[in-house]
Design a protein around this motif. Structure first.
Motif, PDB file in Angstrom:
ATOM      1  N   VAL A 159       0.844  -1.204   0.000  1.00  0.00           N
ATOM      2  CA  VAL A 159       0.000   0.000   0.000  1.00  0.00           C
ATOM      3  C   VAL A 159       0.876   1.249   0.000  1.00  0.00           C
ATOM      4  CG1 VAL A 159      -1.651   1.353   1.364  1.00  0.00           C
ATOM      5  CG2 VAL A 159      -1.972  -1.111   1.103  1.00  0.00           C
ATOM      6  N   LEU A 160       1.930   1.222   0.805  1.00  0.00           N
ATOM      7  CA  LEU A 160       2.832   2.368   0.855  1.00  0.00           C
ATOM      8  C   LEU A 160       3.541   2.578  -0.481  1.00  0.00           C
ATOM      9  CD1 LEU A 160       4.091   4.553   2.676  1.00  0.00           C
ATOM     10  CD2 LEU A 160       5.897   2.912   3.225  1.00  0.00           C
ATOM     11  N   VAL A 161       3.950   1.493  -1.110  1.00  0.00           N
ATOM     12  CA  VAL A 161       4.596   1.586  -2.427  1.00  0.00           C
ATOM     13  C   VAL A 161       3.643   2.189  -3.447  1.00  0.00           C
ATOM     14  CG1 VAL A 161       5.460   0.207  -4.370  1.00  0.00           C
ATOM     15  CG2 VAL A 161       6.276  -0.250  -2.057  1.00  0.00           C
ATOM     16  N   GLU A 204       4.503   6.461   8.623  1.00  0.00           N
ATOM     17  CA  GLU A 204       4.637   6.210  10.062  1.00  0.00           C
ATOM     18  C   GLU A 204       3.781   5.022  10.493  1.00  0.00           C
ATOM     19  OE1 GLU A 204       4.156   8.540  14.351  1.00  0.00           O
ATOM     20  OE2 GLU A 204       3.532   9.509  12.483  1.00  0.00           O
ATOM     21  N   ALA A 205       2.543   4.948   9.965  1.00  0.00           N
ATOM     22  CA  ALA A 205       1.653   3.841  10.316  1.00  0.00           C
ATOM     23  C   ALA A 205       2.214   2.512   9.834  1.00  0.00           C
ATOM     24  CB  ALA A 205       0.270   4.084   9.720  1.00  0.00           C
ATOM     25  N   THR A 206       2.769   2.526   8.629  1.00  0.00           N
ATOM     26  CA  THR A 206       3.344   1.288   8.083  1.00  0.00           C
ATOM     27  C   THR A 206       4.540   0.826   8.895  1.00  0.00           C
ATOM     28  OG1 THR A 206       2.628   1.851   5.836  1.00  0.00           O
ATOM     29  CG2 THR A 206       4.387   0.237   6.041  1.00  0.00           C
ATOM     30  N   LEU A 207       5.406   1.748   9.261  1.00  0.00           N
ATOM     31  CA  LEU A 207       6.583   1.383  10.045  1.00  0.00           C
ATOM     32  C   LEU A 207       6.202   0.882  11.435  1.00  0.00           C
ATOM     33  CD1 LEU A 207       9.039   4.286   9.095  1.00  0.00           C
ATOM     34  CD2 LEU A 207       9.025   1.926   8.249  1.00  0.00           C
ATOM     35  N   THR A 208       5.177   1.502  12.035  1.00  0.00           N
ATOM     36  CA  THR A 208       4.702   1.043  13.344  1.00  0.00           C
ATOM     37  C   THR A 208       4.143  -0.363  13.245  1.00  0.00           C
ATOM     38  OG1 THR A 208       4.183   3.312  14.019  1.00  0.00           O
ATOM     39  CG2 THR A 208       3.119   1.522  15.240  1.00  0.00           C
TER      40      THR A 208
END
Length: 246
Positions: free
Chosen positions: A194-196, A234-238
């Motif tokens: 999703v981030l990509v 930030e949400a993805t990394l968390t």
């Protein structure tokens, strides 16, 4: 009794052979970091480190099952069958095929598309990788359930089968644990995908905006998109950190 135990060993071997599909699928989903693009590739490095450990555990459990099968054959003086490479090759693939989604008009221009692919990655491929992880998790869960059924159907009829049941129980628990980790990898890969995709849209909008005379409204819209992207990052990394630690 000997015939029953030999059949039991053959059924365990049939489950062990299915690990071939797990190894092949696992190699596909970690075989090419470039699908995450130069901008997001760093995010997946922690997953790849965990995957190396996962792959070691898969091989360890597979070897345990092989030794158990060989031990059952040796115990009763029966020659174990030679490895059946045709049978292993015939195991259904767990690799999810890539489905191309609709692309923006500018991505139909090959030079621009190649630059986007290199810079921002391939969301369609990543989505297929996530589904492959889910396929692996489901297969491992089925393997554990099948081995458990084998014990319930065969082992209680043996004399002195307690040690075999104990060893198999540890391996069944290990396979279920591997299934949970594979499912977590699927969730993580999905989130990174999703981030990509968001990175790709952002870069595409930036290219389009800079190709024409940018207005204050255009710059404001891009600033908002970048802010949203920062929140998503930030949400993805968390999520990534939570799942890898869990």
């Amino acid at each position: 009794m000997t015939g029953q135990i030999v059949r039991h060993a053959g059924r365990i071997e049939a489950v062990r052979v299915r690990f071939a599909a797990v190894h092949k699928a696992s190699a596909v989903v970690v075989g090419d970091e470039t699908v995450y693009g130069r901008l997001c590739r760093w995010i997946i490095h922690a997953v790849l480190e965990k995957h190396a450990r996962q792959d070691e555990l898969v091989s360890y459990v597979e070897e345990n099952l092989r030794l158990i099968v060989a031990g059952l054959y040796d115990l009763y003086g029966v020659r174990a069958p030679d490895p059946d490479l045709v049978r292993e090759a015939a195991v259904p693939s767990l690799v999810e095929p890539v489905e191309d989604s609709a692309r923006a008009a500018m991505e139909q221009i090959m030079p621009l598309r190649d630059v986007l692919d290199d810079l921002t990655g391939l969301p369609d491929v990543i989505a297929a990788h996530a589904m492959t992880w889910y396929n692996i998790a489901a297969e491992q869960q089925d393997m554990a359930a099948e081995l458990e059924d084998l014990l319930e159907q065969d082992a209680p009829r043996w004399t002195g089968a307690e040690e075999h049941v104990r060893l198999m129980g540890h391996n069944i628990d290990a396979i279920r644990g591997l299934s949970s980790v594979s499912a977590a990898f699927g969730e993580i890969t999905e989130s990174v995908g999703v981030l990509v995709a968001q990175t790709r849209r952002l870069v595409r909008e930036l290219v389009i905006s800079l190709a024409v005379a940018p207005t204050d409204a255009t710059l404001w819209r891009l600033a908002c998109r970048i802010a949203v992207y920062g929140v998503a990052l930030e949400a993805t990394l968390t999520h990534l950190e939570d799942r890898l630690s869990g």
